[in-house]
Design an enzyme around this catalytic site. Structure first.
Site, PDB file in Angstrom:
ATOM      1  N   HIS A  45       0.820  -1.207   0.000  1.00  0.00           N
ATOM      2  CA  HIS A  45       0.000   0.000   0.000  1.00  0.00           C
ATOM      3  C   HIS A  45       0.856   1.260   0.000  1.00  0.00           C
ATOM      4  O   HIS A  45       0.494   2.267  -0.604  1.00  0.00           O
ATOM      5  CB  HIS A  45      -0.926  -0.012   1.219  1.00  0.00           C
ATOM      6  CG  HIS A  45      -2.071   0.929   1.117  1.00  0.00           C
ATOM      7  ND1 HIS A  45      -3.193   0.657   0.365  1.00  0.00           N
ATOM      8  CD2 HIS A  45      -2.283   2.157   1.657  1.00  0.00           C
ATOM      9  CE1 HIS A  45      -4.042   1.666   0.461  1.00  0.00           C
ATOM     10  NE2 HIS A  45      -3.509   2.586   1.234  1.00  0.00           N
ATOM     11  N   HIS A  91     -10.254   2.083  -0.954  1.00  0.00           N
ATOM     12  CA  HIS A  91     -10.493   1.719   0.449  1.00  0.00           C
ATOM     13  C   HIS A  91     -11.262   0.403   0.446  1.00  0.00           C
ATOM     14  O   HIS A  91     -12.349   0.292   1.007  1.00  0.00           O
ATOM     15  CB  HIS A  91     -11.247   2.826   1.186  1.00  0.00           C
ATOM     16  CG  HIS A  91     -10.574   3.206   2.467  1.00  0.00           C
ATOM     17  ND1 HIS A  91     -11.243   3.439   3.639  1.00  0.00           N
ATOM     18  CD2 HIS A  91      -9.256   3.381   2.765  1.00  0.00           C
ATOM     19  CE1 HIS A  91     -10.381   3.751   4.592  1.00  0.00           C
ATOM     20  NE2 HIS A  91      -9.174   3.723   4.086  1.00  0.00           N
ATOM     21  N   ASP A 113      -6.104  14.411   0.528  1.00  0.00           N
ATOM     22  CA  ASP A 113      -5.047  14.415  -0.484  1.00  0.00           C
ATOM     23  C   ASP A 113      -5.144  15.648  -1.375  1.00  0.00           C
ATOM     24  O   ASP A 113      -4.127  16.177  -1.834  1.00  0.00           O
ATOM     25  CB  ASP A 113      -5.141  13.156  -1.357  1.00  0.00           C
ATOM     26  CG  ASP A 113      -4.520  11.938  -0.701  1.00  0.00           C
ATOM     27  OD1 ASP A 113      -3.628  12.112   0.147  1.00  0.00           O
ATOM     28  OD2 ASP A 113      -4.920  10.810  -1.036  1.00  0.00           O
TER      29      ASP A 113
END
Length: 744
Positions: A45, A91, A113
């Site tokens: 990730h 997610h 972000d």
């Protein structure tokens, strides 16, 4: 500190070989804090260790690209001193375990972000994949995910303007929740994450740190086991009202000259944010863990560093700006704490209780993290493994109208009104279009508008990952062109299964190759993205690997939103044209494509055949022509042809406009080929003045780019039906799936 045993190493998702690299990098055994930091930074990730080699091959540059991959989000110049900032993130694993919070915090994370870079978020989008509707968990998962997306986005005040939702058995045990946010900033006020200025204060802002989400990044980098309920503590808990306060506080501080660098605390929390900031700034970092705001008693440095509590940011401020910044965050009722400083050591040093509890060189954590060139097989070997073969006995459609009704009522084509009604699409008062080929939002205070589309056809990607990757980019491009936008750039979310299996790694590599070829041909660079691997599940009732799903988020610009196009039929008497590859104007039935079509699956129960090829020259040229027709005011409606073929495209236009059409089949094709084939590169347009169109086309014939594009008249707008089916019956079929499923 706990003893580091092989079992402890394995529980952190590290291989014995990787642990040996850690020993060499440190020259000693790590303590538990250091091991935890390595484990999350070396997770798929965070490190992209299986994909980084191949991601480097993607095209990321264009004259309008201000910032490509490597920062929190991509940045493109949209003119007049404005920039669009956007990214898509996954997610997936958290949303299967706890659908509401998993989806909600996915939205929260992608919002951060974007506003981290100085943008005010103006639109959200999503790409959702679920398993079979009849699966016992699926209704609960759909309800939770949709409620989570709506609940968070609505409270924060950012409209959700577009998305896609699909169902397939491959997602029974591993759903996909991909969230996208687009924001707008001034080109001279963009903020980056590089921590510079030795001695500059490092500041923590936002919510307090709790124990939620610890090892979330590691959990998102492994296959699912059957004990998903036991992993609920690794799912973060979001608070959208705090996020709204955080947005406003950060934007207020950004209006000053106080910020040197800023980073949100996303996956791996304080660990990844601090490591990335120091690495990008080629500096070091020292943190005093006693000063980290905690909401629970007795939290250890291990827990603080690995927590993924939401609504938190890390900043580097200019010296002397701390008091002014603290006042802003106090006004917005958010935590503010100076927790460290920038150093020149290129090391991460953590202190707690007067002792150094972590001292790691930054190189091995980031740029020197493990990088794997995993085995693949050839594309032909892959197709043999996947048992992909051409259809040799394609059936025909005895009753296209009846088949159309079945398609419109099927889960993958049914109305998404039940979903859309849970999202606030109008908050902010700048939304111009939802529910069309792309969502469209005005750039506030200007005549410009941003168009946003999310696209991918996983069944195509499974049958041919290369063609599927091309098609995903091309469909995003088509959808933007169809609303009158000039496609500018792409973000992506690459959802794949276990890359340690050569067949899965081949899916990833070939999809990236197809995406890259398409982006280069269409001048459509990739500026941000995310990779989500190990999307496999051993959960009871689940399948194994998901279909390869490279979800694409496309962004384009409309210079004057009054020229925005919609798909709905407008005026009775308008002529309907099919625009696309010239062989549709001069029929060649051998090129009509029923393989992997929804019609073949829904009507005949056959998930067979090859992926329809995407001709990138045709895609580019057709898009340019459509854009010119819209700009010149020659068309009243435009819609791209995709899932379900021509018949479904016409039905969607009829339902959107509230009027039917009289359309005809080209007799040189079978009914199935003509109405339900899923050949790429096609649009349906309606034309009020055919003479003006013909004049424009005659001028364009000298242009080589138009030579491969055909226009075929296929009917006229008007009436109250389509293919012998009334609009009322079409509308009822289209609305039936979600209404009946959710009422049971």
């Amino acid at each position: 500190m706990s003893e580091i045993t092989p079992e402890v190493v394995e529980s952190h998702g590290l291989s014995s070989e990787e642990y040996d690299v850690i020993l060499k990098a440190l020259g000693r055994e790590p303590n538990l804090v250091e091991l935890g930091i390595f484990s999350v930074m070396w997770s798929e990730h965070c490190s992209y260790k299986s994909s980084r080699l191949h991601l480097k091959k993607l095209p990321t540059e264009a004259p309008w690209v201000i910032c490509g991959p490597g920062e929190n989000a991509g940045v493109i110049d949209i003119g007049d001193g404005h920039a669009a900032i956007f990214k898509m993130e996954s997610h997936n694993h958290p949303s299967y375990i706890e659908p509401y919070q998993g989806a909600a915090t996915g939205v929260g994370g992608i919002l951060r972000d974007v506003f981290t870079m100085g943008a005010r978020p103006v639109a959200n989008a999503n790409a959702l994949r679920f398993g079979r509707p009849e699966h016992p968990k699926m209704k609960h998962l759909v309800q939770g995910v949709v409620a989570g997306i709506g609940g968070y986005g609505n409270c924060v005040g950012v409209p959700t303007v577009c998305g896609e939702t699909n169902f397939h058995p491959a997602y029974d045990g591993n759903i996909l929740v991909n969230a996208m946010t687009v924001g707008v900033a001034d080109t001279d006020k963009i903020f980056y994450s590089a921590a510079t200025g030795v001695g500059n204060p490092i500041v923590y802002v936002g919510s307090k740190t709790g124990r939620d989400g610890i090892h979330g990044a590691t959990m998102a980098s492994t296959d699912f086991e059957e004990d998903s309920d036991a992993k609920r503590p690794t799912v973060q808990v979001g608070d959208p009202f705090t996020e709204k306060l955080l947005i406003e506080a950060c934007l207020e501080l950004m209006a000053t000259d106080a910020i040197v660098a800023i980073q949100d605390m996303g996956a791996a929390g304080l660990t990844s944010s601090s490591v990335e900031m120091a690495t990008n700034g080629k500096t070091g970092i020292r943190l005093d863990m006693d000063k980290v705001p905690c909401r629970e008693e007795g939290m250890t440095p291990y827990e603080m560093m690995l927590s993924e509590s939401q609504e938190r940011m890390l900043m580097v401020l200019k010296p002397g700006k701390e008091e002014m910044a603290a006042e802003i965050f106090k006004k917005w009722e958010l935590d503010f704490a100076v927790i460290g400083e920038v150093t020149d050591t290129q090391r991460m040093v953590l202190e707690f209780g007067g002792e150094v509890v972590c001292d790691i060189p930054l190189g091995p954590l980031a740029d020197e993290a493990p990088l794997y060139d995993r085995p693949t097989i050839s594309l032909e070997e892959y197709k043999a493994w996947a048992k992909i073969a051409p259809i040799t006995d394609a059936p025909d459609s005895a009753d296209p109208g009846a088949d159309l009704l079945k398609l419109m009522a099927s889960p993958n084509l049914a109305s998404r009104a039940w979903i859309a009604e849970q999202y606030d699409s109008q908050v902010g008062a700048d939304t111009l279009q939802t529910g069309g080929d792309a969502g469209v939002v005005r750039v506030h205070g200007t005549k410009k508008a941003l168009a946003i589309s999310t696209d991918c056809t996983p069944r195509y990607c499974y049958a041919d990952p290369y063609e599927g990757g091309k098609q995903a980019i091309a469909e995003a491009y088509r959808n933007l062109c169809a609303v009158g936008a000039r496609p500018l750039a792409v973000t992506n979310c690459l959802n794949f299964a276990n890359p340690q299996r050569p067949e899965i790694m081949t899916q990833l590599v070939e999809a990236l190759r197809g995406m890259g070829d398409a982006c280069r041909m269409l001048d459509f660079p990739i500026v941000s993205g995310n990779v989500s691997l190990y999307n496999e599940s051993k959960a009871t009732g689940g399948g194994s690997a998901i279909l390869p799903t490279p979800a694409i988020g496309g962004v384009g610009i409309i210079d004057d939103y009054e020229r925005m196009m919609t798909m709905g039929f407008k005026n009775a008497g308008d002529t309907i044209y099919l625009v696309g590859p010239e062989f549709w104007a001069t029929p060649d039935p051998t090129r009509s494509h029923l393989g992997k079509s929804l019609w073949l699956d829904v009507v005949h129960g056959r998930d067979e055949g090859r992926t329809p090829p995407t001709d990138l020259v045709v895609e580019r040229n057709a898009g340019k022509i459509i854009h010119e027709l819209i700009d010149d005011g020659l068309v009243n409606a435009v819609h791209d042809v995709s899932d379900g073929g021509l018949a479904v495209a016409l039905a969607e236009m009829a339902l959107s406009g509230g009027t039917g059409a009289d359309v005809e089949q080209n007799s040189e094709y079978t009914a199935a080929q003509w109405w339900f084939g899923e050949d790429q590169g096609r649009y349906v347009v309606t034309v009020p003045d055919t003479e003006a169109l013909n004049e424009a086309l005659s001028k364009g014939t000298e242009n080589a780019e138009t030579a491969q594009i055909g226009f075929r008249r296929i009917g006229t707008v008007g009436g109250d039906g389509l293919l012998g089916v009334s609009l009322a019956d079409l509308r009822e079929a289209h609305a039936s799936f979600f209404r009946e499923w959710m009422e049971v």
